[in-house]
Design an enzyme around this catalytic site. Structure first.
Site, mmCIF file in Angstrom:
data_model
loop_
_atom_site.group_PDB
_atom_site.id
_atom_site.type_symbol
_atom_site.label_atom_id
_atom_site.label_comp_id
_atom_site.label_asym_id
_atom_site.label_seq_id
_atom_site.Cartn_x
_atom_site.Cartn_y
_atom_site.Cartn_z
ATOM 1 N N HIS A 32 8.432 3.484 9.336
ATOM 2 C CA HIS A 32 8.170 2.616 10.487
ATOM 3 C C HIS A 32 6.873 3.071 11.162
ATOM 4 O O HIS A 32 6.667 4.276 11.346
ATOM 5 C CB HIS A 32 9.346 2.698 11.473
ATOM 6 C CG HIS A 32 9.150 1.817 12.658
ATOM 7 N ND1 HIS A 32 9.350 0.452 12.606
ATOM 8 C CD2 HIS A 32 8.715 2.086 13.916
ATOM 9 C CE1 HIS A 32 9.066 -0.070 13.787
ATOM 10 N NE2 HIS A 32 8.677 0.900 14.601
ATOM 11 N N LYS A 45 17.048 -11.992 7.648
ATOM 12 C CA LYS A 45 18.002 -11.228 6.831
ATOM 13 C C LYS A 45 18.198 -11.963 5.505
ATOM 14 O O LYS A 45 17.676 -13.064 5.315
ATOM 15 C CB LYS A 45 19.331 -11.055 7.571
ATOM 16 C CG LYS A 45 20.012 -12.367 7.907
ATOM 17 C CD LYS A 45 21.335 -12.144 8.627
ATOM 18 C CE LYS A 45 22.037 -13.471 8.878
ATOM 19 N NZ LYS A 45 23.358 -13.314 9.477
ATOM 20 N N SER A 57 0.832 -1.212 0.000
ATOM 21 C CA SER A 57 0.000 0.000 0.000
ATOM 22 C C SER A 57 0.867 1.264 0.000
ATOM 23 O O SER A 57 0.495 2.267 -0.613
ATOM 24 C CB SER A 57 -0.975 0.004 1.175
ATOM 25 O OG SER A 57 -0.291 0.028 2.395
ATOM 26 N N MET A 100 10.603 -6.850 5.075
ATOM 27 C CA MET A 100 10.608 -7.482 6.401
ATOM 28 C C MET A 100 11.941 -8.138 6.772
ATOM 29 O O MET A 100 11.986 -8.998 7.642
ATOM 30 C CB MET A 100 9.463 -8.495 6.498
ATOM 31 C CG MET A 100 8.076 -7.866 6.380
ATOM 32 S SD MET A 100 7.814 -6.480 7.524
ATOM 33 C CE MET A 100 7.666 -7.400 9.059
HETATM 34 C C1 GRF Z 1 3.866 -0.525 6.752
HETATM 35 O O1 GRF Z 1 2.906 -0.373 7.758
HETATM 36 C C2 GRF Z 1 5.216 -0.053 7.224
HETATM 37 O O2 GRF Z 1 5.152 0.799 8.319
HETATM 38 C C3 GRF Z 1 5.910 -1.296 7.651
HETATM 39 O O3 GRF Z 1 5.379 -2.311 6.838
HETATM 40 C C4 GRF Z 1 4.079 -1.973 6.386
HETATM 41 C C5 GRF Z 1 4.018 -2.199 4.915
HETATM 42 O O4 GRF Z 1 2.737 -2.158 4.404
HETATM 43 N N1 GRF Z 1 7.344 -1.094 7.575
HETATM 44 P P1 GRF Z 1 2.520 -2.111 2.829
HETATM 45 O O5 GRF Z 1 3.133 -3.376 2.230
HETATM 46 O O6 GRF Z 1 3.156 -0.881 2.289
HETATM 47 O O7 GRF Z 1 1.034 -2.127 2.635
#
Ligand code: GRF
Length: 207
Positions: free
Chosen positions: A116, A70, A18, A97
């Site tokens: 974040h 990682k 998103s 992630m």
């Molecule tokens: C977001 O909420 C961001 O803060 C975190 O991962 C999520 C990713 O969501 N780091 P998306 O894949 O951009 O929908």
């Protein structure tokens, strides 16, 4: 005669994408003077890859290797190569992630940003919105920051506060933070692309 070169973004994500969609839309409507050169995911069926393909943006799955949090050394080298081949100026983490360090950060020193879902330095790490709700804070939010060798520790570029409301659930708070992210990330990238903060070294000189 050449117009100024647009900042070339390499977007890394593991999830639904998103934030990437918000960035792509902001670029399309002219509010972010940049272009997405490449989207890379460590998850083969990640929504972010599909969103990129739908928009005709180059998108690649690169297998992350055996580790869970990682990239293994072969995967790390493949990520670096793909981003360098795409002549990326700035690496934009959008729900990626895995922790990036060592060779990756050296290859893109001072050129990696992340979003974040908390007001850092509060609640680094996973499910930050849940950490905030469980702690009982009345205000949380989201943070765009440079990525350094730590986890969610790099210098802060921008933050947006989100109030915690009476009756908020993990899901409702998460949703409002994500809405804030979808405004904050494109706005911050626009400021970066406009030169508000120096992006350390461009991968290629301006033509
Ligand atoms: C977001 O909420 C961001 O803060 C975190 O991962 C999520 C990713 O969501 N780091 P998306 O894949 O951009 O929908």
């Amino acid at each position: 005669m050449h117009s100024a070169k647009k900042l070339r973004l390499g977007v890394l994500g593991s999830g639904k994408g998103s934030n990437f969609v918000a960035i792509a839309q902001a670029i399309q409507n002219g509010s972010v003077p940049a272009e997405v050169a490449l989207v890379v995911s460590d998850v083969a069926d990640a929504g972010i890859l599909q969103h990129a393909q739908e928009r005709g943006i180059p998108a690649r799955f690169i297998p992350p290797g055996a580790f869970r949090t990682k990239l293994d050394p072969t995967a790390e080298a493949a990520f670096i190569q793909a981003l360098q081949d795409a002549q990326v100026d700035l690496v934009v983490l959008a729900g990626f992630m895995r922790i990036l360090k060592g060779d990756f950060l050296r290859a893109f020193e001072g050129r990696v940003v992340n979003i974040h879902p908390s007001l850092l330095p509060s609640f680094p790490g996973l499910e930050a919105w849940k950490q905030a709700l469980n702690y009982g804070v009345k205000v949380t939010g989201c943070t765009v920051h440079w990525v350094d060798q730590g986890v969610d520790t790099g210098p802060i570029l921008a933050q947006q506060a989100v109030p915690v409301l009476e009756g908020d659930t993990v899901a409702s708070l998460h949703q409002r933070i994500q809405e804030a992210e979808r405004t904050l990330y494109p706005e911050t990238l626009a400021r970066l692309a406009d030169g508000a903060w120096p992006v350390k070294a461009r991968s290629i000189p301006n033509p």
